[in-house]
Design an enzyme around this catalytic site. Structure first.
Site, mmCIF file in Angstrom:
data_model
loop_
_atom_site.group_PDB
_atom_site.id
_atom_site.type_symbol
_atom_site.label_atom_id
_atom_site.label_comp_id
_atom_site.label_asym_id
_atom_site.label_seq_id
_atom_site.Cartn_x
_atom_site.Cartn_y
_atom_site.Cartn_z
ATOM 1 N N TYR A 151 0.838 -1.201 0.000
ATOM 2 C CA TYR A 151 0.000 0.000 0.000
ATOM 3 C C TYR A 151 0.870 1.246 0.000
ATOM 4 C CZ TYR A 151 -3.665 3.304 1.178
ATOM 5 O OH TYR A 151 -4.542 4.363 1.149
ATOM 6 N N GLN A 202 -10.684 -0.034 2.337
ATOM 7 C CA GLN A 202 -11.147 -0.861 1.216
ATOM 8 C C GLN A 202 -9.975 -1.428 0.418
ATOM 9 O OE1 GLN A 202 -11.868 2.310 1.826
ATOM 10 N NE2 GLN A 202 -11.871 3.604 0.006
ATOM 11 N N SER A 216 3.053 9.526 10.870
ATOM 12 C CA SER A 216 4.502 9.694 11.056
ATOM 13 C C SER A 216 4.848 10.423 12.355
ATOM 14 C CB SER A 216 5.079 10.489 9.889
ATOM 15 O OG SER A 216 4.721 9.885 8.677
ATOM 16 N N GLN A 274 8.681 16.909 9.488
ATOM 17 C CA GLN A 274 7.812 15.731 9.634
ATOM 18 C C GLN A 274 6.436 16.097 10.182
ATOM 19 O OE1 GLN A 274 8.720 12.699 8.320
ATOM 20 N NE2 GLN A 274 10.395 13.991 7.578
ATOM 21 N N HIS A 317 3.264 16.042 8.026
ATOM 22 C CA HIS A 317 2.566 14.826 7.572
ATOM 23 C C HIS A 317 1.073 14.854 7.854
ATOM 24 C CE1 HIS A 317 5.293 12.048 5.723
ATOM 25 N NE2 HIS A 317 6.232 12.425 6.567
ATOM 26 N N GLU A 353 9.206 6.766 15.742
ATOM 27 C CA GLU A 353 9.390 6.170 14.412
ATOM 28 C C GLU A 353 10.736 6.608 13.811
ATOM 29 O OE1 GLU A 353 6.915 7.777 11.367
ATOM 30 O OE2 GLU A 353 7.660 6.360 9.890
ATOM 31 N N HIS A 354 10.959 7.930 13.771
ATOM 32 C CA HIS A 354 12.242 8.461 13.304
ATOM 33 C C HIS A 354 12.940 9.109 14.485
ATOM 34 C CE1 HIS A 354 9.491 9.070 9.749
ATOM 35 N NE2 HIS A 354 10.437 8.352 9.201
ATOM 36 N N ASP A 359 13.350 9.258 4.030
ATOM 37 C CA ASP A 359 11.991 9.166 3.497
ATOM 38 C C ASP A 359 11.982 8.936 1.989
ATOM 39 O OD1 ASP A 359 10.783 9.617 5.929
ATOM 40 O OD2 ASP A 359 10.234 11.706 5.534
ATOM 41 N N GLU A 365 3.805 -35.140 30.022
ATOM 42 C CA GLU A 365 2.808 -34.126 29.662
ATOM 43 C C GLU A 365 1.394 -34.692 29.604
ATOM 44 O OE1 GLU A 365 5.350 -31.077 26.838
ATOM 45 O OE2 GLU A 365 4.467 -32.860 25.932
ATOM 46 N N HIS A 373 1.237 -39.070 21.431
ATOM 47 C CA HIS A 373 2.561 -38.614 21.025
ATOM 48 C C HIS A 373 3.603 -39.678 21.393
ATOM 49 C CE1 HIS A 373 0.685 -34.680 20.713
ATOM 50 N NE2 HIS A 373 1.817 -34.145 20.282
HETATM 51 N N1 LIG Z 1 4.798 5.095 9.483
HETATM 52 C C1 LIG Z 1 5.249 5.202 8.251
HETATM 53 O O1 LIG Z 1 6.163 4.472 7.862
HETATM 54 C C2 LIG Z 1 4.668 6.196 7.319
HETATM 55 C C3 LIG Z 1 3.513 6.826 7.640
HETATM 56 N N2 LIG Z 1 2.914 7.681 6.769
HETATM 57 C C4 LIG Z 1 1.643 8.236 7.208
HETATM 58 O O2 LIG Z 1 0.665 7.807 6.282
HETATM 59 C C5 LIG Z 1 -0.442 8.670 6.421
HETATM 60 C C6 LIG Z 1 -1.020 8.962 5.067
HETATM 61 O O3 LIG Z 1 -2.333 9.364 5.295
HETATM 62 P P1 LIG Z 1 -3.259 9.927 4.165
HETATM 63 O O4 LIG Z 1 -2.583 11.032 3.486
HETATM 64 O O5 LIG Z 1 -4.560 10.201 4.817
HETATM 65 O O6 LIG Z 1 -3.394 8.780 3.099
HETATM 66 P P2 LIG Z 1 -3.971 7.269 3.198
HETATM 67 O O7 LIG Z 1 -3.849 6.743 1.806
HETATM 68 O O8 LIG Z 1 -3.338 6.515 4.286
HETATM 69 O O9 LIG Z 1 -5.486 7.440 3.583
HETATM 70 C C7 LIG Z 1 -6.397 7.936 2.668
HETATM 71 C C8 LIG Z 1 -7.611 7.057 2.684
HETATM 72 O O10 LIG Z 1 -8.238 7.133 3.951
HETATM 73 C C9 LIG Z 1 -9.586 6.834 3.780
HETATM 74 N N3 LIG Z 1 -10.374 7.662 4.694
HETATM 75 C C10 LIG Z 1 -10.301 9.001 4.849
HETATM 76 N N4 LIG Z 1 -11.206 9.424 5.763
HETATM 77 C C11 LIG Z 1 -11.858 8.315 6.180
HETATM 78 C C12 LIG Z 1 -12.900 8.101 7.130
HETATM 79 N N5 LIG Z 1 -13.441 9.092 7.837
HETATM 80 N N6 LIG Z 1 -13.332 6.836 7.313
HETATM 81 C C13 LIG Z 1 -12.783 5.812 6.631
HETATM 82 N N7 LIG Z 1 -11.794 5.966 5.726
HETATM 83 C C14 LIG Z 1 -11.335 7.204 5.521
HETATM 84 C C15 LIG Z 1 -9.943 7.105 2.349
HETATM 85 O O11 LIG Z 1 -10.495 5.960 1.764
HETATM 86 C C16 LIG Z 1 -8.626 7.445 1.674
HETATM 87 O O12 LIG Z 1 -8.400 6.734 0.471
HETATM 88 C C17 LIG Z 1 0.033 9.900 7.168
HETATM 89 O O13 LIG Z 1 -0.479 9.837 8.486
HETATM 90 C C18 LIG Z 1 1.544 9.722 7.180
HETATM 91 O O14 LIG Z 1 2.136 10.310 8.290
HETATM 92 C C19 LIG Z 1 3.433 7.942 5.533
HETATM 93 C C20 LIG Z 1 4.591 7.345 5.148
HETATM 94 C C21 LIG Z 1 5.315 6.434 6.013
HETATM 95 O O1 LIG Z 2 6.681 8.155 8.285
HETATM 96 C C1 LIG Z 2 7.444 8.115 7.320
HETATM 97 O O2 LIG Z 2 8.288 7.235 7.150
HETATM 98 C C2 LIG Z 2 7.337 9.240 6.317
HETATM 99 O O3 LIG Z 2 8.075 10.288 6.847
HETATM 100 C C3 LIG Z 2 7.778 8.849 4.921
HETATM 101 S S1 LIG Z 2 7.380 10.052 3.730
HETATM 102 O O4 LIG Z 2 7.816 11.373 4.137
HETATM 103 O O5 LIG Z 2 5.950 10.028 3.537
HETATM 104 O O6 LIG Z 2 8.037 9.682 2.470
HETATM 105 ZN ZN LIG Z 3 8.314 12.172 6.116
#
Ligand SMILES: NC(=O)C1=CN([C@@H]2O[C@H](COP(=O)(O)OP(=O)(O)OC[C@H]3O[C@@H](n4cnc5c(N)ncnc54)[C@H](O)[C@@H]3O)[C@@H](O)[C@H]2O)C=CC1
Ligand SMILES: O=C(O)[C@@H](O)CS(=O)(=O)O
Ligand SMILES: [Zn+2]
Length: 437
Positions: free
Chosen positions: A119, A181, A227, A249, A252, A319-320, A353, A407, A412
C-alpha cells in the site's frame, strides 16, 4: 531522573485509536459480507472514485509516457538505492544445515511469501516514495506476485508519478484503491483473485487499524501509522536545523508528533521560537497539518544528562530519531528503541523518506519497542526442517516418549514407541508409565 517538559502535548499517538477501530470494524464487516460491491461503494463515497479499479497495462504505459524525464531519473535513482539496501538485507539472511546430535540433521530455509500486497498512501500527499519502498523491497525478497494499491488522487485517478513508481519497482497488479477498502481487497483477493499472504505499507489511522485488525488472516509488516519524529540535541546542535527537521515531519498530518529531547535549555527555547515561524511560512496544506500537529502533539523535554535522554527516547520509541549531538557512536551504542536512526545533522529524516536507501515504512505508536520497519524479512519465512538416521531416531524417541508421557500425551508417546519397536525389535526401553486418564 529530572526531566522538565518545556512543552507538553495534550494528545498522544494513542489518542485517535478508538475512533479508528470502530470505523474499521464496521467497514471490514461490510466488505467481508458484500465483497467488491462494498469496496466500490466505499471508493465512491470516501474518495469520489467510480473509475476502473484495476489499472490496465495500456493505461500504465500511456500515463508513464507522460512522466517528465527528470522525475523518471529521480524515481529510478531512489528505487536503485532502496533495492540495494534490501538486497544487502536479503544476503544477510542465511539458510543453514547443522548436525544437532549424531545423525540428527536440521536446518533453516528462507523463502519469500507467494503474494504480497503493498500500500502507498495518497490522501493529503501523493506518497510516491512509499510506492517503491514496499514494491522494490518485495521484489528484492523474491515475492512472486506483488499487488499494489493506492487511492485516487484528489478525486481523480492514481497520481501518475506514484503509478510510475509502482510499475518501475516491479508491481504485477496495480489497483486504484485507498484506505480500508484497499487493505481489505488485498487481504481477501478482491479484483485479483490472489489473496495477499502479507500486506505492507504505511497509511493513516484507518489504514493502520485495518492492517492491525486483519493481522492473523494475513501477515503485516508493522503498525506504520501517522509519522512521528524525535530529535535528540545537545548544546552543539544547530537550532535552525533542529527546528526545520521537526517541522519537516510535522507536515505529515494533524496527528503527527514532533518531539525534542535535549540537555540544553537555550537550544530548546530557540527551537520553540523558530518552529511556529517555520510553520507559518509553509504553503496551506502543510501549514494546516504542521500547525495542528505541533500544537496538539509537539513536545520539548529538557533532561539533565544524556543517559536520561536515552531513557526518555526509548520510552517514546519514536518512528524516526535524529541525533544532533557530540559523540554519535555513544548514541548508536546506547539507544535501543526507534524505527530508524539518523546520526548527525548531515543526514535528515527526509533523506531516508525519499532516497538514501533504508526503508521509510517504519513502526509508530511505540511499536519500535518490539519491531523494526519494513525490510525483506517481512516478506520472508524462515522455515525449519529435520531428518535423522535410524540410530539417531532411537535416542530421540526414548526422550520423546518419556517427555510426552510426563505431559499426559499418550498418542505422542506411542509415535516414538512405534519407531523403537520397528528399528530396535526385541529391545527393552524405559519409556515412562502409559497415561491412563
Ligand atoms: N509510518 C510510516 O512508515 C509512514 C507513515 N505515513 C503516514 O501515512 C499517512 C497517510 O495518510 P493519508 O494522506 O490520509 O493517506 P492514506 O492513503 O493513508 O489514507 C487515505 C484514505 O483514507 C480513507 N479515509 C479518509 N477518511 C476516512 C474516514 N473518515 N473513514 C474511513 N476511511 C477514511 C480514504 O479511503 C482514503 O483513500 C500519514 O499519516 C503519514 O504520516 C506515511 C509514510 C510512512
Ligand atoms: O513516516 C514516514 O516514514 C514518512 O516520513 C515517509 S514520507 O515522508 O511520507 O516519504
Ligand atoms: Zn516524512
Amino acid at each position: 531522573m529530572s526531566t522538565t517538559y518545556l512543552k507538553q502535548a495534550s494528545r498522544t499517538p494513542e489518542t485517535e485509536t478508538a475512533t479508528a477501530q470502530k470505523v474499521v470494524t464496521e467497514m471490514l464487516a461490510r466488505i467481508g459480507a458484500d465483497g467488491e460491491a462494498a469496496v466500490r461503494d466505499y471508493a465512491r463515497t470516501l474518495d469520489g472514485w467510480t473509475g476502473p479499479i484495476v489499472v490496465e497495462r495500456a493505461e500504465i504505459d500511456r500515463r508513464a509516457a507522460e512522466v517528465p524525464a527528470q522525475v523518471r531519473r529521480d524515481i529510478d535513482f531512489a528505487i536503485a538505492q532502496v533495492s540495494r539496501f534490501a538486497e544487502a538485507q536479503r544476503a544477510s539472511l542465511q539458510e543453514f544445515a547443522t548436525e544437532l546430535h549424531p545423525g540428527v540433521q536440521a536446518g533453516q530455509r528462507v523463502l519469500p511469501v507467494n503474494v504480497a500486497g503493498c500500500y502507498a498512501p495518497a490522501g493529503r500527499y501523493a506518497h510516491i516514495a512509499s510506492a517503491y519502498m514496499g514494491v522494490a523491497t518485495a521484489k528484492a525478497a523474491g515475492v512472486k506476485t506483488i499487488v499494489a494499491c493506492s487511492g485516487p488522487f484528489r478525486g481523480g485517478p492514481m497520481h501518475p508519478h506514484l503509478l510510475y513508481a509502482f510499475d518501475r519497482a516491479g508491481a504485477d497488479v496495480i489497483l486504484t484503491l485507498g484506505g480500508v477498502q484497499a487493505i481489505a481487497s488485498m487481504a481477501y483477493g478482491l479484483f485479483t483473485g490472489r489473496r495477499a499472504d502479507v500486506i505492507v505499507g504505511p497509511g493513516n489511522k484507518f489504514v493502520a487499524e485495518a492492517k492491525r485488525t486483519l493481522f492473523g488472516q494475513v501477515g503485516i509488516d508493522v503498525f506504520a501509522g501517522p509519522s512521528e519524529v524525535a530529535v535528540i540535541a545537545d548544546e552543539t546542535a544547530d537550532p535552525a536545523l533542529v527546528a526545520s527537521d521537526l517541522v519537516g515531519q510535522a507536515e505529515h498530518g494533524h496527528e503527527s508528533p514532533a518531539w525534542l529531547f535535549t540537555t540544553s535549555r537555550p537550544l530548546a527555547e530557540e527551537v520553540m521560537r523558530r518552529v511556529p515561524v517555520l510553520i507559518e511560512a509553509l504553503p496551506p496544506t502543510a501549514r494546516d497539518a504542521a500547525g495542528a500537529a505541533w500544537a496538539n502533539y509537539g513536545e520539548v523535554v529538557l533532561c539533565s544528562t544524556r543517559e536520561e535522554i536515552v531513557a526518555v527516547s526509548d520510552r517514546y520509541a519514536s518512528e524516526h530519531l535524529e541525533v544532533h549531538a557530540r559523540d554519535l557512536d555513544w548514541w548508536l551504542q546506547h539507544l535501543s528503541c526507534y524505527g530508524s536512526l539518523f546520526l548527525g545533522e548531515e543526514t535528515t529524516v527526509a533523506f531516508g523518506d525519499k532516497a538514501s536507501g533504508p526503508n521509510h515504512v517504519l513502526p509508530t505508536k511505540g511499536a519500535a519497542r518490539y519491531s523494526g520497519g519494513l525490510s525483506v524479512h517481512k516478506f520472508m519465512k524462515t522455515l525449519t526442517w529435520q531428518r535423522m538416521s535410524r540410530e539417531a531416531a532411537r535416542d530421540i524417541a526414548e526422550v520423546t516418549a518419556r517427555i510426552s508421557r510426563l505431559e499426559g500425551m499418550e498418542a505422542h508417546a506411542r509415535t516414538a514407541d512405534d519407531r523403537l519397536a520397528k528399528y530396535c525389535p526385541g529391545q527393552a526401553f524405559e519409556l515412562g508409565e502409559p497415561v491412563q486418564v
